[in-house]
Structures are given as structure tokens and as C-alpha cells.
Design a protein around this motif. Sequence first.
Motif, PDB file in Angstrom:
ATOM      1  N   ASP A 293     -10.385  25.655 -22.800  1.00  0.00           N
ATOM      2  CA  ASP A 293      -9.263  26.363 -23.721  1.00  0.00           C
ATOM      3  C   ASP A 293      -8.978  25.967 -24.952  1.00  0.00           C
ATOM      4  N   ASP A 294      -8.866  24.639 -24.861  1.00  0.00           N
ATOM      5  CA  ASP A 294      -8.734  23.923 -26.251  1.00  0.00           C
ATOM      6  C   ASP A 294      -9.712  24.168 -27.173  1.00  0.00           C
ATOM      7  N   MET A 295     -10.927  24.320 -26.883  1.00  0.00           N
ATOM      8  CA  MET A 295     -12.176  24.696 -27.781  1.00  0.00           C
ATOM      9  C   MET A 295     -12.051  25.997 -28.160  1.00  0.00           C
ATOM     10  N   GLY A 296     -11.727  27.141 -27.329  1.00  0.00           N
ATOM     11  CA  GLY A 296     -11.425  28.303 -27.522  1.00  0.00           C
ATOM     12  C   GLY A 296     -10.473  28.189 -28.666  1.00  0.00           C
ATOM     13  N   ARG A 297      -9.231  27.828 -28.660  1.00  0.00           N
ATOM     14  CA  ARG A 297      -8.277  27.902 -29.587  1.00  0.00           C
ATOM     15  C   ARG A 297      -8.674  27.407 -30.896  1.00  0.00           C
ATOM     16  N   HIS A 298      -9.574  26.277 -30.722  1.00  0.00           N
ATOM     17  CA  HIS A 298      -9.819  25.435 -32.099  1.00  0.00           C
ATOM     18  C   HIS A 298     -10.876  26.579 -32.818  1.00  0.00           C
ATOM     19  N   LEU A 299     -11.773  27.321 -32.004  1.00  0.00           N
ATOM     20  CA  LEU A 299     -12.774  28.164 -32.624  1.00  0.00           C
ATOM     21  C   LEU A 299     -11.896  29.387 -33.340  1.00  0.00           C
ATOM     22  N   SER A 300     -10.927  29.743 -32.709  1.00  0.00           N
ATOM     23  CA  SER A 300     -10.151  31.067 -33.121  1.00  0.00           C
ATOM     24  C   SER A 300      -9.509  30.756 -34.682  1.00  0.00           C
ATOM     25  N   LYS A 301      -9.334  29.408 -34.426  1.00  0.00           N
ATOM     26  CA  LYS A 301      -8.266  29.054 -35.714  1.00  0.00           C
ATOM     27  C   LYS A 301      -9.282  29.132 -36.769  1.00  0.00           C
ATOM     28  N   ILE A 302     -10.201  28.583 -36.774  1.00  0.00           N
ATOM     29  CA  ILE A 302     -11.406  28.293 -37.988  1.00  0.00           C
ATOM     30  C   ILE A 302     -12.189  29.864 -38.061  1.00  0.00           C
ATOM     31  N   GLY A 303     -11.842  31.078 -37.481  1.00  0.00           N
ATOM     32  CA  GLY A 303     -12.330  32.422 -37.707  1.00  0.00           C
ATOM     33  C   GLY A 303     -13.600  32.685 -36.868  1.00  0.00           C
ATOM     34  N   LEU A 304     -13.876  31.938 -35.746  1.00  0.00           N
ATOM     35  CA  LEU A 304     -15.029  32.289 -35.031  1.00  0.00           C
ATOM     36  C   LEU A 304     -14.568  32.860 -33.625  1.00  0.00           C
ATOM     37  N   ASP A 305     -15.559  33.538 -32.894  1.00  0.00           N
ATOM     38  CA  ASP A 305     -15.334  34.301 -31.717  1.00  0.00           C
ATOM     39  C   ASP A 305     -15.066  33.607 -30.753  1.00  0.00           C
ATOM     40  N   GLY A 306     -13.987  32.898 -30.011  1.00  0.00           N
ATOM     41  CA  GLY A 306     -13.654  31.777 -29.204  1.00  0.00           C
ATOM     42  C   GLY A 306     -13.873  32.321 -27.890  1.00  0.00           C
ATOM     43  N   GLU A 307     -13.415  33.361 -27.433  1.00  0.00           N
ATOM     44  CA  GLU A 307     -13.745  34.015 -26.195  1.00  0.00           C
ATOM     45  C   GLU A 307     -15.145  34.354 -25.856  1.00  0.00           C
ATOM     46  N   ALA A 308     -15.894  34.671 -26.620  1.00  0.00           N
ATOM     47  CA  ALA A 308     -17.432  34.755 -26.224  1.00  0.00           C
ATOM     48  C   ALA A 308     -17.768  33.495 -26.000  1.00  0.00           C
ATOM     49  N   ALA A 309     -17.665  32.387 -26.638  1.00  0.00           N
ATOM     50  CA  ALA A 309     -18.065  30.887 -26.421  1.00  0.00           C
ATOM     51  C   ALA A 309     -17.738  30.513 -24.981  1.00  0.00           C
ATOM     52  N   MET A 310     -16.276  30.949 -24.746  1.00  0.00           N
ATOM     53  CA  MET A 310     -15.717  30.537 -23.505  1.00  0.00           C
ATOM     54  C   MET A 310     -16.412  31.051 -22.300  1.00  0.00           C
ATOM     55  N   ALA A 311     -16.697  32.293 -22.494  1.00  0.00           N
ATOM     56  CA  ALA A 311     -17.399  33.104 -21.376  1.00  0.00           C
ATOM     57  C   ALA A 311     -18.735  32.418 -20.988  1.00  0.00           C
ATOM     58  N   ARG A 312     -19.816  32.125 -22.271  1.00  0.00           N
ATOM     59  CA  ARG A 312     -20.886  31.570 -21.996  1.00  0.00           C
ATOM     60  C   ARG A 312     -20.788  30.224 -21.275  1.00  0.00           C
ATOM     61  N   THR A 313     -19.758  29.436 -21.424  1.00  0.00           N
ATOM     62  CA  THR A 313     -19.678  28.200 -21.076  1.00  0.00           C
ATOM     63  C   THR A 313     -19.199  28.162 -19.649  1.00  0.00           C
ATOM     64  N   LYS A 314     -18.324  29.083 -19.290  1.00  0.00           N
ATOM     65  CA  LYS A 314     -17.994  29.202 -17.624  1.00  0.00           C
ATOM     66  C   LYS A 314     -19.100  29.590 -16.886  1.00  0.00           C
ATOM     67  N   ALA A 315     -20.129  30.537 -17.474  1.00  0.00           N
ATOM     68  CA  ALA A 315     -21.161  31.226 -16.707  1.00  0.00           C
ATOM     69  C   ALA A 315     -22.153  30.045 -16.492  1.00  0.00           C
ATOM     70  N   ALA A 316     -22.376  29.338 -17.376  1.00  0.00           N
ATOM     71  CA  ALA A 316     -23.361  28.069 -17.324  1.00  0.00           C
ATOM     72  C   ALA A 316     -22.844  27.210 -16.247  1.00  0.00           C
ATOM     73  N   GLY A 317     -21.591  27.159 -15.844  1.00  0.00           N
ATOM     74  CA  GLY A 317     -21.017  26.081 -14.605  1.00  0.00           C
ATOM     75  C   GLY A 317     -21.122  26.798 -13.459  1.00  0.00           C
TER      76      GLY A 317
END
Length: 637
Positions: free
Chosen positions: A524-548
Motif C-alpha cells: 500500500d505504501d508503494m501504491g501511494r508513492h506511485l500515485s504521488k509521482i503521477g503513475l497508476d499505483g492501483e494497477a501495479a498493486m494488483a499485479r504484485t498481489k496476483a504474483a503472490g
Amino acid sequence: MSLYNFKKIEPVPTSTDFIDIILSKTQRKTPTVIHKNYNIGRIRQFYMRKVKFTQESFEEKFKNILDEFPKLEDIHPFYADLMNVLYDRDHYKLALGQINTARHLIDQVAKDYVRLLKFGDSLYRCKQLKKAALGRMATVMKRQKDSLAYLEQVRQHLSRLPSIDPNTRTLLICGYPNVGKSSFINKITRADVDVQPYAFTTKSLFVGHMDYKYMRWQVIDTPGILDHPLEERNTIEMQSITAMAHLRSCIMYFMDLSEQCGYSVEDQVKLFHSIKPLFANKPIVLVINKIDQVKPEDLPAEQRAWIEEIANDENATVLSMSCYNDLGVMDVRNNACDRLLAARVEMKLKSSKVNDIINKIHLAQPAARDSLVRMPNIPEGAKDRMKYDVNDPNRPKTEKDLEVENGGAGVYNVDLKKRYMLADDDWKYDVIPEFLDGHNVADFIDPEIEEKLEALEREEERLEQEGFYNEEEDMADSDEEFQKSTADAIREQKKLIIQAHRTAKARNYPTIPKKVTNKTVTVDDMGRHLSKIGLDGEAAMARTKAAGQKRSRSEAGPDEAVREAGADSRSEVADAEAGAQGFRNVRQKMEADKQKKLVQTQSNKMGKRGESDRGIQTKMPKHLFSKKTSMGTRDWR
């Protein structure tokens, strides 16, 4: 001398030793093992090589014997006749001929059996042919038993013969036995010949050497000879006859007028006339020995007439001496040497070669450059030195006298300049001038240079005070300044190029990431950091959870399916792979790999070694180390 040094002849082995030497060499130097996978062609080559190698070894040994033993036709006639007297020419040549015949027989045996081996159709046939070939060679050698034994005896006797140079300056001593020949050679040379008061003490030729007029002379002591026909003379006497007939020497015929030798004066005179034909063209010295007992003047008139008859010969000289008290020994030696030197010079002058030598000699005479007469001139100082007298107080002083007067050795220095011959004596101690570019520097030195230099310095000081030129003014030239600035610019550019090159090299290394300092960061911290810099944080978080999440068996690959299936499935897969390689199961494949490593271990140790490489396969060959056998055969050869 080296042409007749028979000590270098190698020993001749007996026939049995000959066979053992050759066969053991064949065993050591050729392959010894035939493997069962050899084809018939390789087996033939194996045995042909053994037969050829044995034949070559025999050839080499025979050739050494035939080359080292002297050939009677090639050596000096003295040695040829001496060998005929000692060893019998016919017997000697027959023995060497037998060796040469044996060499040809062995060559023919090798050729015949190599020809048969080319058509050998089995291992047994080839082996038997090789055995027969070596056996026939050994049989030929056994037949040479007597010839080899005779040649070995000849070699031993030749090695004991003295080294006599037939062409050098030689004094040859001859005469009846026990007349003092050995005593004379012991007096004038370094030889040590046995001297006894009975006849035929000397049974062979003895050689001694001496120096006279800075030249080396050889003196030969011959055995005593008796006055009877040539056919009745024995081997000891024939050695003396051979030396007198063939050696260019001064003949010294010894006589004993006291008749203590056991032979009368008449017999000794008759022997001289009997062997006189052997003295043709040679200087003769008739030596009257033992004059301490009887002198020539004490003889009856008839016996004196016999000696005077010998002395009347143009080549003969009569001298007397006594070896007992050394009376006249050196005079006899010197006279004989002088006679021989004169005879050798006379012989050379009579030869045809002397004209060629005289034509090459040119005596140079200086040509006169004018008609003036130049008398010899002795300098004044030399005249004084010629009148030098040590006891004269007014004598001219020598350098030694000056040295003593001026402190002795180590203090006094020799004046080398006082004898210089110059136009003016005042120049003797001048400094020697130096030369530069071919000119004497002293010729260009101005004697008033120091005064002119002081005047020039005063003038410069005056101009400075008047302000004519300023010393602190920059005297740099514009061209020099330009070169200096250009050099600085080049050095600066070079530094920049080196720095850029080092920077480029540093970029080739991978960038090492920084270590993560905060290990409690969540997704979640990584998603918030990506949102701050203007990237799609939710898509990255979904891929990370699927890999686990864990995949289903249908989604997994074949390897993962096997891992999840358990141990039984894995063993089945391994068996299938082993079956694809031709094995029943994994266990059989592992056993095959193990056997493969064991087989390759020995080959890896041997490297590229082949069966023809040198090696001692049999440490103790039977034919060299087994005991002697009295019965049975030797088929194991």
C-alpha cells in the motif's frame, strides 16, 4: 702420432657376449607387446621391425670392428711389417675377412626373413619366422668364436705397443744383446727400460723421448740380434730388423770391445756388415761402449783395422763412451742428433719439392732514394752511457742515482720532460696545448685578455649608470612567448582527454543499487508513492498481489506439475529419460557412468603413450638374469 694410437680400439666381445648384447638391445629398443585387437598388417610390421633392428645392430658392431682395426695396406710400412711379424699377416686378414663375411650373411638372412614376414598369415607364423631369423643370426655369430677371440688378443697386444711416429726425428739403437743399449736410452731419455746382466733382457721395442735444440726426439731401443740368416731369426729379432728397415733414423750400432756381452769383436763386426744393407741412405754412428774396461787403442792391430774399415765409410762415424761412469754419453747423443739433422736437411734439398719452396721465397732489398752516404750516428747522451763506469765518481748520474738522492722509491718522481727535444729548451715544461676543431687553442689566446676583460666590465658599469639599458626589463622574445603559451594549451588539453577517458571507463561498471533502509514498507505504501509521482499505483498493486497467489495445477508447467506430483512421478520421469538413452532404468545408467570413468582413468594417466614408446616393460629379462642351464633348449628366446 694420433694415426697410430691403437689404444682407442674398443674391446671385441666373445661370440656369446656378442649375441647377448644384440638381443638385449633388441628387447630394450623395440616394442614387446602385441594386443589382441591388432590386425595382421600391424603384427607383420611388429616382427619385421625386430628382425631389421637386430640386423642393424649387428651391422653397427661389425662396422666398428672393421673400421677401428688398422688395414695393413693403409698404414705405414713399418707398422704393416711389425704386425706381420707379431700376428701373422694372413691370419690377421683372414679374421677380419671372416667378420666381414658374417656381416654379409646376417644381412642376407634379414632380407630373406623380412620378405617371408611380408606374407605371414597369422600371429604364430610371424612369431616363428622372427624366431628363426634371430636364431640363424645367432648361429652365424657362434661360428665366429675363434676369429673374435683372436682379434681381441690382437687388440690387447696392439694397445701395449709403444706409440712410434715413423716420420719424426729418431735415434735407433741396435747391436748384439747385452752391449749396453738399454743403459744408454735410460741415460739420455725419461724411459725406464729393464737392465740385467744377461742377454735378451729387452724382448720388444721401447721408446724414450728427449729434447735437443728445442726439438723433441724419440729414441728407440731394439732387442738384440744375432748374426744368422734372416729365415732363422725369431720374432724378437725381427722387430729390430723391421725398425731398421723402415724408420728414417740415425742408426747407432753398439759394440762391446771387452767381450763381456759374450760375443767376440769379430762376431760384432760381421753382424754390422751383415745388416749394413738396411742402413742405406741413413747416418750411422758406431758407438764403442764400455771404454772403462777396454779402449779401442788397447785392441790388437787386426781388430783395430776392422773398426777403421767401418769408420772409412762416408756415412759412418766412430765414437766411444761408457754408460758405467757417464763418460762421453752426452757427446755421443749430440753428435748423433747433429748427424741426423744434417742428413734430413740434405734429403729435403735433394727432393723435388725444394724448388717450389725456393721459388716462393723473396728477399726484399730497400731501394736507394738518393746518392747520399748516411753514416751511423750515436747521440751524445748515448756516448756517455756507453762510457759508463760504476766506480767512476765523475760518471753521469743515472735515474737510480737521482732516485737515491731525492728520497728513494715512492718519493722521487721521474722527470719525463727533461729529455724532450724541442727548438727551445724553455718550452719543455710548458703546458701541453689542447686542440679544438683541428686548431691549437693556445695559438688563439690573447696574452692581454685579462686587461681587456676588466676594461669591458668598466664600460658596462658606466652604461648602466647612464641608463643605456635596464637589466630588469623583460627580455623575452615574442616568438618564445608564443611557444610557451601553445605548450601550456597542449598540456591542458591532454589533461582533459585523460580525464574524459577515465570517466568513460568508469561507466562500464554496473550501477550498484542503494541498500533499502526501511524494511517495513508495504505494498500500500508503494501504491501511494506511485500515485504521488503521477503513475497508476492501483494497477501495479494488483499485479504484485496476483504474483503472490498460488497457481492451479492446470495453470502450472510440466516441471512444476512433476514437482507437485510427488516422488513416484519423479522416478518415472527419470526412468523415461534413461530409457531414451538406451538404459533400462536410472540405476543402470549410473552404473554405466561409473564404469566409463574407471575405464578412462588409466588412459588419462598414460596420456598419448603408444606401444613403441621407450619403456622397460620387463624389469628382469630372463635371458640376462636366469642361471646357466646344462641341458634342454632355449626356446624362450
